[in-house]
Design an enzyme around this catalytic site. Structure first.
Site, short mmCIF file in Angstrom:
data_model
loop_
_atom_site.label_atom_id
_atom_site.label_comp_id
_atom_site.label_asym_id
_atom_site.label_seq_id
_atom_site.Cartn_x
_atom_site.Cartn_y
_atom_site.Cartn_z
N SER A 62 0.81 -1.22 0.00
CA SER A 62 0.00 0.00 0.00
C SER A 62 0.84 1.27 0.00
CB SER A 62 -0.94 0.02 1.21
OG SER A 62 -0.23 0.23 2.41
N LYS A 103 1.14 4.43 6.79
CA LYS A 103 0.55 5.36 5.82
C LYS A 103 1.27 6.71 5.89
CE LYS A 103 -2.58 2.22 5.07
NZ LYS A 103 -2.60 1.42 3.82
#
EC number: 3.4.21.89
Length: 205
Positions: A62, A103
């Site tokens: 991701s 993230k």
């Protein structure tokens, strides 16, 4: 006068024994010094690991192309968080204590966030996302879409103590678009350094 016979070994043997003792003492000192040095290094590593930096493993894609599956990183656990820092935290909507998300912080407290035609606007100003390398996979791979905090979460700006986060791999990331904002208190730290694989060792931006 009678001959007096000494019980001492010949001088050559005494000299050899003395030399062996010196060598043994020197070897023992070297071993002790090495063990103390190793203990010192382990102590330093423990202190750094416990109080300043924490190792983590990237599991998933991701954060491509910035971070790759299998990368080993150090987190700085005592550092202020700013726009575009990469942070690690437990998923806000899951109770699995072993799961960690990694993230990039897009919005910090007080920011307004909007995306129009894949262009990021923070507080109304266009911001270039240099970490999205469109030349690697093609622009669609990193498409951010069109949204704002208002359309996504029903708020105008990021509240105090919260962060808006996205994965760099925008089409394959579960992030604030899915689970909302991240509480500051649950963030474990921000990524500071990649120490494996060898060819990618260095600071992470």
């Amino acid at each position: 006068m009678g001959n007096h016979q000494s019980d001492l070994p010949p001088r050559s043997e005494r000299h050899g024994a003395k030399k062996n003792n010196q060598q043994n003492n020197s070897l023992l000192k070297d071993i002790v010094s090495t063990l103390l040095y190793i203990a010192f290094l382990f102590g330093i590593f423990f202190i750094i690991n416990r109080y300043f930096y924490t190792p983590v493993l990237v599991d998933g894609d991701s954060m491509e192309p910035t971070l790759h599956n299998g990368d080993y990183l150090f987190l700085n656990v005592y550092s202020d968080i700013d726009n575009f820092d990469i942070v690690v935290f437990p998923p806000p909507d899951e109770e699995d204590e072993d799961t960690r998300y990694i993230k990039r912080v897009i919005g910090v407290p007080g920011d307004t966030i909007e995306y129009h035609s894949d262009i990021l606007y923070i507080n109304g100003e266009e911001v270039e996302e240099n970490f999205l390398d469109y030349s690697v996979e093609g622009k669609d791979y990193y498409s951010s879409g069109n949204f704002s905090l208002q359309s996504l979460l029903g708020i105008e700006e990021v509240p105090e103590g919260k962060y808006f986060v996205l994965g760099d791999n925008r089409l394959n990331s579960r992030d604030s678009r899915s689970f909302g904002l991240v509480d500051e208190e649950v963030i474990l730290g921000k990524v500071a350094f990649r120490y494996w694989p060898f060819e990618d060792i260095g600071f992470v931006e």
